[in-house]
Design an enzyme around this catalytic site. Structure first.
Site, PDB file in Angstrom:
ATOM      1  N   LYS A  70       0.849  -1.187   0.000  1.00 24.15           N
ATOM      2  CA  LYS A  70       0.000   0.000   0.000  1.00 24.15           C
ATOM      3  C   LYS A  70       0.879   1.230   0.000  1.00 24.15           C
ATOM      4  O   LYS A  70       1.849   1.306   0.765  1.00 24.15           O
ATOM      5  CB  LYS A  70      -0.859  -0.010   1.279  1.00 24.15           C
ATOM      6  CG  LYS A  70      -1.823   1.156   1.373  1.00 24.15           C
ATOM      7  CD  LYS A  70      -3.121   0.861   0.661  1.00 24.15           C
ATOM      8  CE  LYS A  70      -3.989   2.100   0.491  1.00 24.15           C
ATOM      9  NZ  LYS A  70      -3.579   2.945  -0.660  1.00 24.15           N
ATOM     10  N   LYS A  94       5.136   2.374   8.355  1.00 23.01           N
ATOM     11  CA  LYS A  94       4.008   3.252   8.709  1.00 23.01           C
ATOM     12  C   LYS A  94       2.764   2.401   8.963  1.00 23.01           C
ATOM     13  O   LYS A  94       2.074   2.579   9.967  1.00 23.01           O
ATOM     14  CB  LYS A  94       3.762   4.206   7.533  1.00 23.01           C
ATOM     15  CG  LYS A  94       2.864   5.364   7.836  1.00 23.01           C
ATOM     16  CD  LYS A  94       2.645   6.225   6.594  1.00 23.01           C
ATOM     17  CE  LYS A  94       3.908   6.864   6.079  1.00 23.01           C
ATOM     18  NZ  LYS A  94       3.656   7.793   4.955  1.00 23.01           N
ATOM     19  N   LYS A 106       5.234   1.963  -3.104  1.00 18.23           N
ATOM     20  CA  LYS A 106       5.280   3.374  -3.511  1.00 18.23           C
ATOM     21  C   LYS A 106       5.573   3.457  -4.991  1.00 18.23           C
ATOM     22  O   LYS A 106       6.248   2.581  -5.547  1.00 18.23           O
ATOM     23  CB  LYS A 106       6.389   4.107  -2.742  1.00 18.23           C
ATOM     24  CG  LYS A 106       6.202   5.611  -2.721  1.00 18.23           C
ATOM     25  CD  LYS A 106       5.061   5.977  -1.787  1.00 18.23           C
ATOM     26  CE  LYS A 106       5.106   7.389  -1.329  1.00 18.23           C
ATOM     27  NZ  LYS A 106       4.414   7.536  -0.039  1.00 18.23           N
ATOM     28  N   THR A 190      -4.474  12.903   6.349  1.00 15.98           N
ATOM     29  CA  THR A 190      -3.057  12.975   6.730  1.00 15.98           C
ATOM     30  C   THR A 190      -2.860  14.095   7.746  1.00 15.98           C
ATOM     31  O   THR A 190      -2.227  13.913   8.794  1.00 15.98           O
ATOM     32  CB  THR A 190      -2.168  13.186   5.485  1.00 15.98           C
ATOM     33  OG1 THR A 190      -2.499  12.182   4.530  1.00 15.98           O
ATOM     34  CG2 THR A 190      -0.697  13.105   5.833  1.00 15.98           C
ATOM     35  N   ASN A 221      -1.849  20.125   0.150  1.00 16.73           N
ATOM     36  CA  ASN A 221      -3.028  19.566   0.827  1.00 16.73           C
ATOM     37  C   ASN A 221      -2.765  19.335   2.325  1.00 16.73           C
ATOM     38  O   ASN A 221      -3.561  19.728   3.171  1.00 16.73           O
ATOM     39  CB  ASN A 221      -3.423  18.257   0.131  1.00 16.73           C
ATOM     40  CG  ASN A 221      -4.584  17.563   0.822  1.00 16.73           C
ATOM     41  OD1 ASN A 221      -5.592  18.188   1.121  1.00 16.73           O
ATOM     42  ND2 ASN A 221      -4.430  16.285   1.116  1.00 16.73           N
ATOM     43  N   SER A 349      -7.050   5.638   4.033  1.00 15.97           N
ATOM     44  CA  SER A 349      -7.017   4.870   2.786  1.00 15.97           C
ATOM     45  C   SER A 349      -7.455   3.436   3.062  1.00 15.97           C
ATOM     46  O   SER A 349      -8.184   2.821   2.278  1.00 15.97           O
ATOM     47  CB  SER A 349      -5.589   4.831   2.216  1.00 15.97           C
ATOM     48  OG  SER A 349      -5.355   5.941   1.385  1.00 15.97           O
TER      49      SER A 349
END
Ligand code: GLU
Length: 415
Positions: A70, A94, A106, A190, A221, A349
């Site tokens: 992910k 994470k 990623k 986030t 963002n 997510s």
């Protein structure tokens, strides 16, 4: 000796440092010190002027012992293989810190979205996802937004993947617009998660957030929403920067007005009565809280001894180098490491993916209640480990998440 700034080497060093505290089996360390799979693709894109340009993209899948990989996809001119590999490793840890059933992945495309039209952006997004389609999917590897990629980019990617498969594949990517399977609360996630971690850190060091001063590096963002949420808690946002410069005001800025100014002029500079400072000055300002929300390697051996903030909340991935970490720990700065501070994004997510798989959607309140519980719990566990081993919060976060991945690798019989 020159400081190590290669993010992949830094990630390996962080694993090695934390591994010492848990007597990490060398075979296990070898497994998690490299990504499992890295795919490098090139794909042609028709540009608006009629020419064809060949773009290079990368997808790194670090580890899938606990669940599918992910992690986001970034569009940036400075993307490198080592950066994407490091970012995929940080995603594994994470997810581990929060306890999500995922490993890390990623992606990156070397391009400059600021110089591309909307049509070109769409064709790059579709071209990249088609090129990596063979290795991704809802139960294999689930991308998401990252630097300079948006919900619209996610929608194009989901659409291309769905066409390839012949049916809607909402669960193949997260961070989508609401109408095509997005989750409420994902846009703010986030920053919101980062705020939850700041609330906990402030509690631990006895800092009153009402009136606390804040500097935010990066006004995308995450940086903007973090500034807004902190201002809502009574903090004073005294300095903000973006890629074009930084502004400072002792009276504090209104985050929403500053956003309007950025949207009108393309940058934070020349805002109201603010004075212009450099990005370097911003990091060294005498504030209570510093939020690096831009790119890697911002706090290094060069400036770490000048950092005056009490809390550094790493909204960005990899903003602090290992050398700088040592200075900050020695100086008593509470660093909330990236893999904890910005884990709110991947956590929501995960909620989005779960909702897609169930085809049943939650209210924003449900999402935020669940996010808050997971973030508070992750912070407490990390804090406890840091006290137990007398280490900084980053090493503690690694200790906890490496232990988790290591257990899965062992129980699956890989070592
Ligand atoms: N790109 C974000 C990160 O670095 C989000 C990843 C995701 O939602 O999968 O954590």
């Amino acid at each position: 000796m020159t400081e190590l700034l290669n993010p992949f080497k830094i990630a390996q060093q962080q694993i090695h440092e934390a591994g010492k505290y848990i007597n990490l089996d060398p075979a296990l360390e070898a497994i998690i010190s490299e990504p499992k799979r890295v795919l490098i693709v090139t794909f042609p894109v028709k540009m608006d002027d009629g020419s064809t340009k060949v773009f290079t993209g990368i997808r790194s899948q670090h580890n899938d012992a606990i669940g599918p990989c992910k992690g986001g996809i970034r569009f940036h001119p400075d993307v490198t293989i080592d950066e994407v590999k490091a970012l995929s490793m940080w995603m594994t840890f994470k997810c581990g810190v929060v306890g999500l059933p995922y490993g890390g992945g990623k992606g990156g495309v070397i391009c400059n979205p600021k110089e591309m039209s909307n049509g070109e952006l769409e064709r790059v997004s579709r071209g990249f996802i088609e090129a990596i389609a063979v290795i991704i999917g809802p139960d294999k590897d689930i991308p998401a937004p990252d630097v300079y990629t948006t919900p619209q980019v996610m929608a194009w990617m989901m659409d291309t993947f769905s066409r390839l498969k012949g049916s809607n594949q909402f669960g193949m990517i997260t961070g989508k617009p609401l109408i095509v399977g997005g989750s409420l609360g994902r846009t703010e996630a986030t920053a919101q998660g980062c705020i939850y971690s700041i609330i906990k850190a402030a509690e631990k060091i006895g800092l009153d957030l009402n009136g606390a001063t804040v500097a935010v590096q990066g006004y995308g963002n995450v940086g903007y929403i973090a500034a807004r949420l902190l201002a809502d808690l009574g903090c004073k946002i005294v300095a903000v920067s973006d890629s074009r410069g930084a502004v400072h005001s002792d009276d504090g800025v209104d985050p929403s007005h500053l956003l309007e100014h950025k949207q009108e002029t393309g940058s934070c500079v020349d805002f109201g009565a603010c004075s212009l400072i450099t990005g370097e000055d911003l990091l060294e300002m005498p504030v209570d809280i510093l939020v690096p929300a831009a790119l890697e390697n911002q706090i290094t051996a060069k400036n770490a001894h000048n950092i005056k903030a009490k809390i550094v909340a790493e909204a960005a991935n990899g903003p602090t180098t290992p050398e700088a970490d040592k200075f900050l720990f020695k100086n008593g700065v509470m660093v909330i490491p990236d893999i904890l501070a910005n884990a709110g994004g991947v956590t929501v997510s995960y909620f989005e993916w779960v909702q897609n798989l169930m085809n049943y959607y939650w209210t924003k309140e449900e999402v935020n209640t669940k996010l808050k519980a997971l973030m508070f719990d992750a912070f407490d566990k990390t804090y406890m480990t840091s006290k137990e081993h007398k280490v900084d919060m980053r090493t503690a976060a690694y200790i906890n998440s490496i232990s988790r991945v290591a257990e899965a690798i062992k129980v699956r019989g890989h070592v």
